[in-house]
Scaffold this active site. Structure first.
Site, mmCIF file in Angstrom:
data_model
loop_
_atom_site.group_PDB
_atom_site.id
_atom_site.type_symbol
_atom_site.label_atom_id
_atom_site.label_comp_id
_atom_site.label_asym_id
_atom_site.label_seq_id
_atom_site.Cartn_x
_atom_site.Cartn_y
_atom_site.Cartn_z
ATOM 1 C CG ASN A 78 -2.223 65.813 78.498
ATOM 2 O OD1 ASN A 78 -1.857 64.584 79.283
ATOM 3 N ND2 ASN A 78 -1.484 66.839 78.244
ATOM 4 C CE LYS A 82 -1.517 69.260 81.160
ATOM 5 N NZ LYS A 82 -0.867 70.556 81.047
ATOM 6 C CG HIS A 99 1.572 68.821 75.658
ATOM 7 N ND1 HIS A 99 2.013 69.909 76.686
ATOM 8 C CD2 HIS A 99 0.289 68.957 75.902
ATOM 9 C CE1 HIS A 99 1.241 70.306 77.470
ATOM 10 N NE2 HIS A 99 0.067 69.910 76.940
ATOM 11 C CD GLU A 101 2.300 70.760 80.053
ATOM 12 O OE1 GLU A 101 2.526 69.602 80.303
ATOM 13 O OE2 GLU A 101 1.656 71.615 80.453
ATOM 14 C CD GLU A 108 -3.001 71.735 74.027
ATOM 15 O OE1 GLU A 108 -3.879 71.511 74.897
ATOM 16 O OE2 GLU A 108 -1.907 71.269 74.164
ATOM 17 N N GLY A 145 -2.941 75.662 81.394
ATOM 18 C CA GLY A 145 -2.624 75.528 83.044
ATOM 19 C C GLY A 145 -2.784 76.597 83.729
ATOM 20 C CB SER A 172 -7.578 77.428 80.852
ATOM 21 O OG SER A 172 -5.995 77.409 81.472
#
Ligand code: PEP
Length: 248
Positions: free
Chosen positions: A12, A14, A97, A99, A166, A172, A207
């Site tokens: 991904n 992003k 996701h 985010e 996740e 991240g 990560s």
């Protein structure tokens, strides 16, 4: 991993990547980046979908999008529809996701609406689920995941679907769930999926990098990885594929 299931390593990107950077990435991937028993996919930003469709297809890398809108066309400024994603050659679309859930306030109801439309247009959703740190620390991880997976209630078990677990605190941040946490949580996710009538692939994300991938991919119930940061450079992404090829 079920013997019929192919391990998926999905990148991904992003909001990263210019056209030139992405073409350099493709070139650096080498001639045959996807071994037979590992599926490889990249989700670039929308602007790179069309130019990357053919170079990725030639290398056996599947194309996916990072999101889509819940309508097919019309007056929805700045939105991208599933029709456009199919037209650009996408197989996958990431939905839910963290985010999108956290920054854009996407609800489970909206995610389900998008999933239904994705299936209508023959896209395979990668449904992301995961708990925040406070939720893990207060012992409510399974309750959070159960609520997020409830978007699948009433959905036919035969639809194309991949789920990515996740933990939000691992995305991240460089923090990775321990193998024990990964095993336990994946067992719960598989159990819950089964209860809802689904037997789909479950990826781990958060990560993942070449230093920790072998331990994560070796965990029971992990059938691949959704990778952010380590998918941006062809050398680390290639290493992840090589590790998956050995472990899967
Ligand atoms: C992600 O964005 O889904 C992700 C897992 O990112 P990272 O690998 O950078 O934590």
């Amino acid at each position: 991993m079920a013997s019929s299931t192919r391990c998926l390593i999905a990148g991904n990107w992003k909001m990263n990547g210019t056209l030139q950077e992405s073409l350099d990435f493709v070139q650096a991937l080498g001639e045959n980046p996807a071994p037979e028993h590992v599926e490889v996919a990249i989700m670039p930003p929308f602007t790179l979908l069309h130019p990357l469709a053919s170079p990725f297809r030639e290398k056996g890398v599947r194309l996916g999008a990072q999101n889509m809108y819940c309508e097919t066309s019309g007056a929805f400024t700045a939105s991208i529809s599933p029709v456009m994603l199919r037209d650009a050659g996408c197989h996958y679309v990431i939905l839910g996701h963290s985010e999108r859930r956290d920054i854009q306030h996407e609800s489970n109801a909206l995610i389900r609406k998008k999933m239904d439309l994705a299936w209508e247009y023959a896209l395979e959703p990668i449904l992301c689920i995961g708990e925040h740190l406070e939720e893990r620390e207060s012992g409510s991880t399974n309750a959070v995941l159960k609520e997020q997976l409830a978007v699948l209630a009433g959905v036919d078990g035969g639809v194309p679907l991949t789920v990515a677990y996740e933990p939000v605190w691992a995305i991240g941040t460089g923090k990775v769930a321990t193998p024990e946490q990964v095993r336990e949580t994946h067992a719960f996710v598989h159990e819950e999926l089964k209860r809802l009538g689904h037997d789909c692939r479950v990826l781990y994300g958060g990560s993942v990098n070449p230093a920790n991938a072998a331990d994560i991919l070796a965990c029971e119930g992990v059938e691949g990885a959704l990778v952010g940061g380590a998918s941006l450079k062809a050398d680390s992404f290639t290493q992840l594929i090589e590790i998956a090829a050995k472990v899967a």
